[in-house]
Design a protein around this motif. Structure first.
Motif, mmCIF file in Angstrom:
data_model
loop_
_atom_site.group_PDB
_atom_site.id
_atom_site.type_symbol
_atom_site.label_atom_id
_atom_site.label_comp_id
_atom_site.label_asym_id
_atom_site.label_seq_id
_atom_site.Cartn_x
_atom_site.Cartn_y
_atom_site.Cartn_z
ATOM 1 N N ALA A 1 0.828 -1.207 0.000
ATOM 2 C CA ALA A 1 0.000 0.000 0.000
ATOM 3 C C ALA A 1 0.864 1.258 0.000
ATOM 4 C CB ALA A 1 -0.927 -0.006 1.219
ATOM 5 N N GLN A 2 1.965 1.253 0.754
ATOM 6 C CA GLN A 2 2.856 2.419 0.782
ATOM 7 C C GLN A 2 3.554 2.615 -0.559
ATOM 8 O OE1 GLN A 2 4.941 1.026 4.366
ATOM 9 N NE2 GLN A 2 4.490 3.028 5.317
ATOM 10 N N LEU A 3 3.975 1.511 -1.170
ATOM 11 C CA LEU A 3 4.608 1.610 -2.491
ATOM 12 C C LEU A 3 3.619 2.168 -3.504
ATOM 13 C CD1 LEU A 3 6.548 -1.797 -2.603
ATOM 14 C CD2 LEU A 3 7.534 0.475 -2.312
ATOM 15 N N ALA A 4 2.366 1.693 -3.436
ATOM 16 C CA ALA A 4 1.348 2.176 -4.367
ATOM 17 C C ALA A 4 1.053 3.655 -4.139
ATOM 18 C CB ALA A 4 0.077 1.349 -4.217
ATOM 19 N N GLU A 5 1.094 4.101 -2.884
ATOM 20 C CA GLU A 5 0.839 5.510 -2.582
ATOM 21 C C GLU A 5 1.918 6.401 -3.192
ATOM 22 O OE1 GLU A 5 0.158 8.511 1.247
ATOM 23 O OE2 GLU A 5 1.021 6.506 1.528
ATOM 24 N N VAL A 6 3.173 5.987 -3.079
ATOM 25 C CA VAL A 6 4.254 6.774 -3.683
ATOM 26 C C VAL A 6 4.058 6.852 -5.192
ATOM 27 C CG1 VAL A 6 6.737 6.881 -4.103
ATOM 28 C CG2 VAL A 6 5.886 6.233 -1.838
ATOM 29 N N ALA A 7 3.679 5.739 -5.802
ATOM 30 C CA ALA A 7 3.470 5.735 -7.251
ATOM 31 C C ALA A 7 2.326 6.662 -7.638
ATOM 32 C CB ALA A 7 3.185 4.309 -7.720
ATOM 33 N N GLU B 1 11.908 11.283 -3.273
ATOM 34 C CA GLU B 1 11.368 12.014 -2.127
ATOM 35 C C GLU B 1 10.203 11.256 -1.486
ATOM 36 O OE1 GLU B 1 12.740 14.624 -0.786
ATOM 37 O OE2 GLU B 1 14.305 14.614 -2.315
ATOM 38 N N GLY B 2 9.396 10.602 -2.315
ATOM 39 C CA GLY B 2 8.267 9.847 -1.793
ATOM 40 C C GLY B 2 8.702 8.664 -0.946
ATOM 41 N N TYR B 3 9.685 7.909 -1.432
ATOM 42 C CA TYR B 3 10.188 6.772 -0.644
ATOM 43 C C TYR B 3 10.873 7.267 0.628
ATOM 44 C CZ TYR B 3 9.308 4.030 -4.862
ATOM 45 O OH TYR B 3 8.719 3.423 -5.947
ATOM 46 N N ARG B 4 11.553 8.383 0.530
ATOM 47 C CA ARG B 4 12.230 8.946 1.710
ATOM 48 C C ARG B 4 11.201 9.323 2.774
ATOM 49 N NH1 ARG B 4 15.033 14.062 3.066
ATOM 50 N NH2 ARG B 4 14.137 15.041 1.216
ATOM 51 N N ALA B 5 10.100 9.932 2.332
ATOM 52 C CA ALA B 5 9.054 10.319 3.279
ATOM 53 C C ALA B 5 8.372 9.098 3.884
ATOM 54 C CB ALA B 5 8.024 11.201 2.568
ATOM 55 N N ARG C 1 6.563 9.992 7.200
ATOM 56 C CA ARG C 1 5.952 11.276 6.874
ATOM 57 C C ARG C 1 4.977 11.113 5.711
ATOM 58 N NH1 ARG C 1 11.422 12.733 6.643
ATOM 59 N NH2 ARG C 1 11.141 13.182 4.427
ATOM 60 N N PRO C 2 4.059 12.041 5.512
ATOM 61 C CA PRO C 2 3.139 11.972 4.367
ATOM 62 C C PRO C 2 3.901 12.117 3.050
ATOM 63 C CG PRO C 2 2.331 13.500 6.029
ATOM 64 C CD PRO C 2 3.738 13.159 6.423
ATOM 65 N N VAL C 3 3.426 11.438 2.027
ATOM 66 C CA VAL C 3 4.011 11.548 0.689
ATOM 67 C C VAL C 3 3.367 12.731 -0.012
ATOM 68 C CG1 VAL C 3 4.331 10.397 -1.525
ATOM 69 C CG2 VAL C 3 4.399 9.068 0.598
ATOM 70 N N ARG D 1 9.581 -10.918 -5.949
ATOM 71 C CA ARG D 1 9.720 -9.462 -5.967
ATOM 72 C C ARG D 1 8.338 -8.843 -5.834
ATOM 73 N NH1 ARG D 1 14.570 -7.477 -6.639
ATOM 74 N NH2 ARG D 1 13.714 -5.387 -6.775
ATOM 75 N N ARG D 2 8.304 -7.608 -5.338
ATOM 76 C CA ARG D 2 7.052 -6.865 -5.233
ATOM 77 C C ARG D 2 7.171 -5.605 -6.063
ATOM 78 N NH1 ARG D 2 5.669 -4.759 -0.331
ATOM 79 N NH2 ARG D 2 7.821 -4.742 0.410
ATOM 80 N N GLY D 3 6.055 -5.172 -6.605
ATOM 81 C CA GLY D 3 6.106 -3.961 -7.406
ATOM 82 C C GLY D 3 4.755 -3.618 -7.973
ATOM 83 N N GLY D 4 4.777 -2.703 -8.926
ATOM 84 C CA GLY D 4 3.553 -2.258 -9.569
ATOM 85 C C GLY D 4 3.902 -1.341 -10.714
ATOM 86 N N GLY D 5 2.926 -0.597 -11.176
ATOM 87 C CA GLY D 5 3.151 0.295 -12.303
ATOM 88 C C GLY D 5 1.915 0.371 -13.166
#
Length: 707
Positions: A128-134, A156-160, A165-167, A700-704
């Motif tokens: 869910a966090q990875l999807a939010e950054v995307a 910056e999104g992954y760093r947050a 912190r919020p993305v 592996r995990r991912g999306g796009g």
């Protein structure tokens, strides 16, 4: 070049036209070629100049991300993913680039307008966090052609997200909508060189046309497409073999995952996944059948062989896509991260159940070793030790899951639970295999008396035919040799069943009988191997049956086939089951040849069962072929495992690295040496368990998506 010349030579009168078209096409500007999955040599790869003057801005954002979080984000821009689904392209590029736990990948195809991100299975951020950054930081920039902004936004999104912190969305700076899409006009020098190339190719085409005309028209090629001309036949073969192994492993892992999910949610909820798995199995089975065709067809021409190899690749890729298409839905069903506590408790219960079976399994093995010998027993002789190793690995994995949950690292907990589940599944298979071999050997032992009676009947029929005479000298000699061989086989089996008696005297054969051709039985005093005895008797009796074919009618041949069929099916099933269990629990070391033989053995067994009612003679032949192929598969698989290197973390006859090496051998942990998918993992060196899906989503995990 050689392949292209062969194509020109086969086109006859069309050679000149084809050559002209090819040559003139070199004068026409063409867009950049699509990029295949690659090994990345640097953190930023920009093949279309998408970043332009903003490269330093991207480098700075990536450096901040790595400095504060230890995440090294790789970014790659290409023109096209060459027809490969975006996520699979990213995962395969990550695999080829040896990306590990602390690495991530963002891949963008500017011409396809598609992107994907790929992370290790146990990366700290949730799906869910990875999807939010995307959704917040990457895709809006891509949609506005802000190529550099997408990379900066990702960093910056992954760093947050890693800092809790919020993305936030990046500042959008629109750019070129199609970087790398234009083509420069050719210079005068290039045009001159192209013109000379046209003339040279036309001259060559005219010479080829004259040569073909003198020889006569070429025959049209038949069969399947011959594969990409840029790949050699050897490259196609390596690709086909690698895909067969990868997909066979994916089927095994997916099957294990599906079994666990079905137990939790029921067959109705897992129905779509079972259907996808079944369809993928059919594709892979057909691919194995074609691979066996190549093995058996030693005189086939290269073009036909290329067509067959292309068909294998096509079938495997179709199976891969079926599994990958369901992987996200399967993960959503199981929700291992959200349900980690429940899954952990279930796995702990399974571990206790498997552990409780180990003492009885050891007792079963000792009983078998006291009573029997031979390859069937040798194949399971290490099963108890290996099952203990798998349980030990599961115990460690479950402890990791508990620690991860205590640290609120649910992604790592889910990965550890998945590894434990696979290990416990294999431990169960290893124990079940012992029990199956025990039952098969006992049943074969009970069936030997009936088969000996059938062999004695055929021997008597052969003796009667010899006494009656009437056949040619060659036929008489062939029948006599077959009868003698059957008598020798029956005597050897009876001696083996009687046990080691030093004072036992075997009946001496008559002086005029030639027993030298008979296959030798086991050495004196050896423990009996009922399955091998069945095979020896069947082979000897087949010789008598063939020699008597001229004096037996169809009804008698059918009666005899029915009498032999049950025991032959028993032997084939037992051999296939043993080989399948051995390969499934050691699949990290077993190559494509053993798997091909096993798949072909199963195909012949299915045919034998289908024909048994209507055509017992044909069914018997299919069952015999299945048994022989399964025996070859087992022998090849054992050879592969014996060659598995101990020095590189291998297994050998013992497990010097504890449960870890056994898990790698069993294909539970993927990556690192041995050729699984490379990914981050909690077991060191980039190892992690696989999951339901094909090669693009296992480990592996991912999306796009599109933008």
């Amino acid at each position: 070049m050689q392949y292209a010349l062969r194509v020109l030579a086969k086109t006859g009168r069309a050679a000149a036209v084809t050559a002209l078209a090819l040559a003139v096409s070199s004068l026409v500007p063409v867009p950049a070629l699509a990029d295949r999955p690659m090994r990345l040599d640097s953190q930023v790869t920009d093949r279309v100049d998408a970043l332009g003057s903003r490269r330093a801005e991207v480098d700075a954002a990536l450096a901040r991300l790595r400095g504060e979080t230890s995440l090294q984000l790789f970014v790659v821009y290409v023109r096209s993913f060459s027809g490969t689904p975006a996520r699979r392209w990213a995962d395969e590029t990550a695999t080829r680039s040896d990306l590990g736990t602390g690495d991530g990948l963002l891949a963008v195809a500017t011409g396809d307008r598609a992107y994907a991100y790929s992370f290790a299975a146990d990366f700290k951020l949730t799906d869910a966090q990875l999807a939010e950054v995307a959704e917040v930081a990457i895709e809006p920039a891509l949609a506005s052609n802000d190529w550099a902004g997408a990379a900066v936004g990702a960093a910056e999104g992954y760093r947050a997200a890693l800092a809790g912190r919020p993305v936030t969305a990046p500042n959008i700076v629109p750019g070129d909508p199609d970087p790398g899409g234009g083509t420069p006009r050719p210079s005068v020098a290039v045009l001159v060189l192209d013109l000379l190339a046209v003339l040279a190719v036309l001259a060559l085409a005219f010479w080829l046309w004259r040569r073909v005309r003198r020889r006569g028209p070429a025959q049209p090629a038949a069969g399947l497409p011959a594969g990409p001309p840029q790949q050699t036949t050897e490259e196609l073969s390596h690709r086909a073999d690698a895909l067969l192994v990868e997909l066979d492993n994916a089927l095994a892992t997916s099957s294990q995952e599906l079994e666990v999910a079905t137990g939790q949610y029921g067959p109705e909820a897992t129905g779509p996944f079972a259907a996808a798995l079944s369809a993928a199995r059919q594709d892979v089975a057909e691919a194995f059948r074609v691979r066996q065709l190549i093995t058996e067809s030693t005189t086939v021409d290269e073009e036909t062989q290329r067509g067959w190899l292309t068909e294998i690749i096509r079938r495997c890729e179709a199976a891969d896509q079926r599994l990958d298409a369901q992987s996200a839905a399967f993960d959503a069903l199981r929700q291992l991260e959200a349900n980690a506590e429940q899954a952990l408790a279930t796995a702990q219960g399974r571990r206790g159940a498997v552990q409780a079976r180990l003492p009885q399994a050891a007792e079963t093995l000792h009983t078998l070793q006291d009573r029997y010998g031979g390859p069937a027993l040798a194949a399971v002789s290490s099963n108890v030790t290996e099952a203990q190793g798998r349980v030990g690995f599961a115990t460690e994995a479950l402890a990791r899951a508990e620690r991860a949950l205590a640290e609120s690292d649910r992604a790592a907990a889910a990965v550890a639970v998945r590894g434990a589940e696979e290990a416990l599944g294999q431990a169960t298979t290893l124990v079940d295999a012992l029990e199956k071999v025990s039952a098969d050997l006992d049943e074969a032992q009970r069936g030997l008396d009936a088969l000996l009676a059938e062999v004695d009947s055929d021997i008597a029929a052969g003796r009667a035919a010899l006494d009656a005479g009437g056949a040619s000298g060659a036929e008489q000699a062939s029948l006599a040799a077959a009868v003698d061989q059957a008598e020798a086989a029956a005597a050897a089996v009876r001696a083996e069943l009687a046990g080691p008696e030093p004072d036992r005297q075997l009946a001496e054969p008559k002086p005029d009988r030639q027993l030298a051709a008979a296959k030798p039985g086991p050495p004196a005093g050896a423990k009996p191997d009922p399955l091998a005895a069945l095979r020896r008797l069947r082979e000897a009796d087949d010789g008598v049956d063939r020699a008597l074919a001229g004096v037996r009618d169809a009804a008698e041949r059918a009666r005899r086939a029915r009498a032999m069929l049950d025991q032959t099916l028993l032997a084939a099933r037992a051999e296939i089951s043993a080989a399948a269990d051995f390969i499934a629990t050691r699949r990290g070391a077993v190559g494509s040849e053993a798997r091909t033989r096993l798949a072909e053995a199963q195909r012949h067994l299915d045919l034998a069962v289908a024909l048994a009612g209507d055509d017992p003679v044909a069914a018997l032949a299919e069952a015999q072929q299945a048994d022989a192929l399964a025996e070859q598969a087992a022998r090849m698989a054992h050879s592969d495992v014996d060659r598995w290197p101990v020095g590189a973390g291998g297994y050998g006859r013992h497990d010097p690295f504890g449960g870890f090496a056994g898990a790698v051998l069993g294909g539970i942990l993927l990556g690192g040496m041995g050729g699984g998918s490379r990914h981050g993992g909690g077991w060191g060196g980039g190892w992690s368990p696989g999951s339901f899906g094909g090669t693009g989503t296992r480990a592996r995990r991912g999306g796009g998506g599109r933008f």
